[in-house]
Write an enzyme that holds these catalytic residues in place. Structure first.
Site, PDB file in Angstrom:
ATOM      1  N   ASP A  22       0.817  -1.207   0.000  1.00  0.00           N
ATOM      2  CA  ASP A  22       0.000   0.000   0.000  1.00  0.00           C
ATOM      3  C   ASP A  22       0.856   1.265   0.000  1.00  0.00           C
ATOM      4  O   ASP A  22       0.390   2.331  -0.394  1.00  0.00           O
ATOM      5  CB  ASP A  22      -0.931  -0.008   1.210  1.00  0.00           C
ATOM      6  CG  ASP A  22      -1.953   1.111   1.174  1.00  0.00           C
ATOM      7  OD1 ASP A  22      -2.689   1.202   0.171  1.00  0.00           O
ATOM      8  OD2 ASP A  22      -2.006   1.898   2.131  1.00  0.00           O
ATOM      9  N   MET A  59      -8.164   6.141   2.531  1.00  0.00           N
ATOM     10  CA  MET A  59      -8.202   7.330   1.676  1.00  0.00           C
ATOM     11  C   MET A  59      -6.915   7.543   0.884  1.00  0.00           C
ATOM     12  O   MET A  59      -6.845   8.468   0.074  1.00  0.00           O
ATOM     13  CB  MET A  59      -8.461   8.571   2.548  1.00  0.00           C
ATOM     14  CG  MET A  59      -9.828   8.602   3.195  1.00  0.00           C
ATOM     15  SD  MET A  59     -11.168   8.648   1.970  1.00  0.00           S
ATOM     16  CE  MET A  59     -10.811  10.193   1.136  1.00  0.00           C
ATOM     17  N   ARG A  60      -5.906   6.684   1.117  1.00  0.00           N
ATOM     18  CA  ARG A  60      -4.644   6.897   0.412  1.00  0.00           C
ATOM     19  C   ARG A  60      -4.828   6.786  -1.099  1.00  0.00           C
ATOM     20  O   ARG A  60      -4.182   7.509  -1.865  1.00  0.00           O
ATOM     21  CB  ARG A  60      -3.591   5.901   0.897  1.00  0.00           C
ATOM     22  CG  ARG A  60      -2.222   6.138   0.254  1.00  0.00           C
ATOM     23  CD  ARG A  60      -1.136   5.263   0.841  1.00  0.00           C
ATOM     24  NE  ARG A  60      -0.756   5.712   2.163  1.00  0.00           N
ATOM     25  CZ  ARG A  60      -0.866   4.988   3.266  1.00  0.00           C
ATOM     26  NH1 ARG A  60      -1.351   3.768   3.198  1.00  0.00           N
ATOM     27  NH2 ARG A  60      -0.504   5.464   4.437  1.00  0.00           N
ATOM     28  N   ALA A  61      -5.728   5.913  -1.537  1.00  0.00           N
ATOM     29  CA  ALA A  61      -5.948   5.749  -2.976  1.00  0.00           C
ATOM     30  C   ALA A  61      -6.443   7.040  -3.604  1.00  0.00           C
ATOM     31  O   ALA A  61      -6.001   7.425  -4.694  1.00  0.00           O
ATOM     32  CB  ALA A  61      -6.948   4.619  -3.218  1.00  0.00           C
TER      33      ALA A  61
END
Length: 680
Positions: free
Chosen positions: A194, A275-277
């Site tokens: 990730d 929310m990193r995407a």
């Protein structure tokens, strides 16, 4: 002589070169993971990238590549003087070997000065050297867990803090992390996966004309690197100028609310975690717009960004197929913005990364023929997918009646949803590669002692034990006052006890007595669950199957549990039970692996109901084969697949001869064990 192949000479690099360029335009994207088969120029293009990046300004002589005006770790965090000398140098490409020690990565006490002058001085490691540059990890999926933890901390904080061996220092460690891997050798830990902003899948081109061009250029480079590189000088300068212009523009590119909404809709539609995407996709879209000399993000920028940033974030476990559903991507984005893409600086920026005549060109968006390096289509052998042979067929060999392979009595059941499996370990204390299964002396864990560095010990310095080793010899060495006098033989390193990774070799009965659909489904689900457990514990896995009259090595030991899952999914059942042949094949495989990887201890998992029906004296031969494994001390586990009211208990007898743990297939789950404990 140039050390690396020119970046602009790589044939049809597609999404790979694009992803690398975008993350250097906007390092906040978070780096690139390149997944692909062997021989696809992964390492070549990464090493070539550094040569086309614009140079950077650093404080002259600084050990941490600090930018002018930044703070100095050597002066307790005070800023450098305004008139400090500045020098311009190329961006560094720092390679992190998978076998590197923690000291080499973080930095540690300067040994020479500590021993000769008695001074505790920090010697920077690879993270400090990579600051404001590229940190490249080839075969990143093979990186030890304790090094993965260090990378995760540095990637999250942008700083590296060292508190050890009398050293206390904190310095900036902001770098572009680039990892390459062959998925056949195992998957990455989800936490590190990730952290990579972008991911691309690469494979060799299938177009013969492209393959010819790859060979032609490589042979020309090997024959005369200087002349070959000179023919691409102009192409390299064009790429450098375009990156520099994009880096200057990226801060002013507008990202409208409508494009932010499209990004949010995409991430929600693909059901990604966290929310990193969303953040990475937005940053990538902005960088892509800057790369194409645009002042605002367009729908095409979002589409390209999603193709690079989302595939690895929608995988829930290593058995999920990588890639992105292009139809869903089109459905969410639509095509209500059919504007053409304007050319970028230095030509159209598309097409091949150089056409052989020296004009170079820039990395393309990929997907325009040739080598597709974007998402791959789901495999037809994905675990859990319906099988055309998944029919409930009564087996005529359930009681040992003869059946030829390929007969209608064969079945091919599909595994169910995997569950959390019990932990099965190898007894004793090993000395293998760090992992998460069995007890061992490893490179990480709690400190339990010390050993001499000159005797082959490796790891962090054990200062107290080093002092103790040197103290009795001070009079002989002529010391009366001042620092202690050390010899190399005094140096001690810490011995740590942690957990190791093992080789889990499955020996699976695929005979007719296992062929009842519900039984084989239960067996495959149990094995699939154990494979998932092996992935989490960083084990290697192998698969031996036996049915009919022989056994075969269906999968040589590998770190890729998803390959093992695919082999398991296609495993049919039927025929007699050559139990002895299966155990002997397992013995052969373990003997070979003992030579290849002597430090990795094996765990043999025999999945059977214990019936031996193939050949004369089948029972006696299987018992002798089991005794052979037991005599060599192979740690074994027998998973008993026998079902029904009338049970013969043959698997338990086999476990006795193997000196193995005996576990009914229904008790492989961790929940079953917990329930038994609660009942007791």
């Amino acid at each position: 002589m140039p050390q690396h192949y020119p970046f602009s000479a790589v044939v049809d690099a597609g999404d790979m070169s694009l992803a690398l360029v975008l993350t250097t335009i906007s390092p906040e994207i978070g780096g690139v993971l390149v997944r692909g088969e062997k021989g696809t120029a992964k390492s070549t293009i990464v090493r070539a990238l550094a040569a086309v990046l614009p140079p950077i300004d650093v404080v002259a002589g600084d050990r941490f590549s600090a930018a002018p005006g930044s703070s100095s770790p050597d002066s307790g965090g005070a800023p450098y003087a305004a008139d400090a000398a500045v020098e311009t140098r190329p961006v560094r490409l720092v390679e992190l070997p998978v076998g590197a020690t923690e000291d080499r990565v973080l930095g540690s006490l300067h040994l020479e000065r500590a021993l000769s002058e008695g001074k505790a001085e920090y010697e920077p490691g690879l993270l400090a050297k990579a600051h404001r540059g590229l940190l490249y990890v080839d075969e990143v999926n093979l990186l030890h867990d304790h090094l993965v933890d260090l990378l995760l901390d540095a990637a999250a904080m942008g700083r590296s803090t060292v508190e050890r061996d009398g050293v206390s220092v904190s310095h900036d460690a902001r770098f572009v992390l680039v990892g390459t891997m062959n998925p056949e050798e195992g998957e990455l830990r989800p936490q590190l996966l990730d952290r990579f902003g972008l991911t691309v899948e690469v494979r060799a081109p299938r177009d013969p004309a492209l393959r010819v061009e790859v060979v032609r250029r490589r042979m020309a480079f090997d024959a005369d690197p200087v002349t070959f590189a000179a023919s691409y000088d102009e192409g390299e300068r064009v790429v450098t100028a375009r990156i520099l212009a994009a880096q200057a523009r990226v801060g002013s590119v507008a990202l409208g609310d409508d494009m932010l909404l499209r990004i949010a809709e995409l991430c929600a539609a693909f059901d990604v975690d966290g929310m990193r995407a969303d953040i990475v996709t937005a940053r990538t879209a902005v960088a892509h717009a800057a790369w194409h000399d645009r002042d605002a993000v367009t729908l095409e920028d979002v589409r390209v960004a999603a193709r690079l940033s989302l595939p690895h974030r929608r995988r829930r476990n290593p058995f999920d197929a990588p890639g992105l559903d292009e139809d869903l991507l089109d459905e969410v984005l639509g095509d209500d913005e059919p504007e053409p893409e304007p050319p970028g600086p230095g030509g159209d920026g598309g097409g091949d990364s150089g056409d052989g005549d020296g004009d170079g060109g820039g990395p393309d968006d990929g997907g325009e023929g040739g080598l597709e390096t974007g998402a791959s289509a789901p495999s037809s052998t994905d675990v859990g997918a319906p099988s055309s042979t998944d029919v409930e067929t009564p087996s005529s060999t359930d009681a040992g009646a003869p059946s030829s392979e390929g007969s209608p009595s064969e079945t091919n059941a599909t595994a169910g949803t995997p569950y959390r499996a019990r932990l099965f370990t190898v007894h004793g204390t090993g000395a293998g590669e760090a992992g998460r299964r069995s007890r061992a002396i490893t490179s990480s864990g709690r400190r339990v002692g010390a050993t001499s560095a000159t005797g082959g010990g490796q790891g962090p310095i054990h200062l107290l034990e080093t002092l103790r080793a040197a103290a009795p010899h001070q009079a002989v060495r002529g010391r009366t006052t001042g620092p202690l006098r050390f010899h190399g033989s005094d140096l001690r390193v810490a011995t740590r006890e942690g957990q190791e990774a093992n080789l889990v070799l499955f020996c699976v009965d695929a005979s007719g007595s296992m062929a009842a659909r519900k039984r084989m489904e239960q067996v495959k689900t149990a094995i699939l669950s154990l494979l998932l457990d092996a992935y989490r514990r960083r084990d290697k896995v192998g698969l031996v199957t036996f049915r009919g009259a022989a056994a075969e090595l269906a999968l040589p030991p590998t770190r890729s549990v998803d390959v093992a899952a695919r082999r398991l999914d296609g495993l049919p059942a039927g025929g007699r039970t050559p139990l002895a042949e299966g155990l002997l094949e397992a013995h052969r495989v373990l003997a070979l692996e003992r030579v290849r990887d002597p430090r990795r201890r094996p765990l043999l998992v025999v999945v059977t109901d214990g019936r031996a029906t193939s050949g004369a004296d089948a029972v006696a031969r299987s018992q002798r084969a089991a005794g052979l494994l037991a005599a060599e001390g192979v740690a074994s586990l027998v998973i008993d697949c026998e079902a029904g009211a009338m049970r013969l208990g043959l698997a338990a007898v086999l476990a006795e001869h193997l000196q193995a743990q005996h576990v009914p297939v229904g008790e492989v789950t961790a929940e079953a064990l917990a329930g038994a404990v609660r009942a007791a």
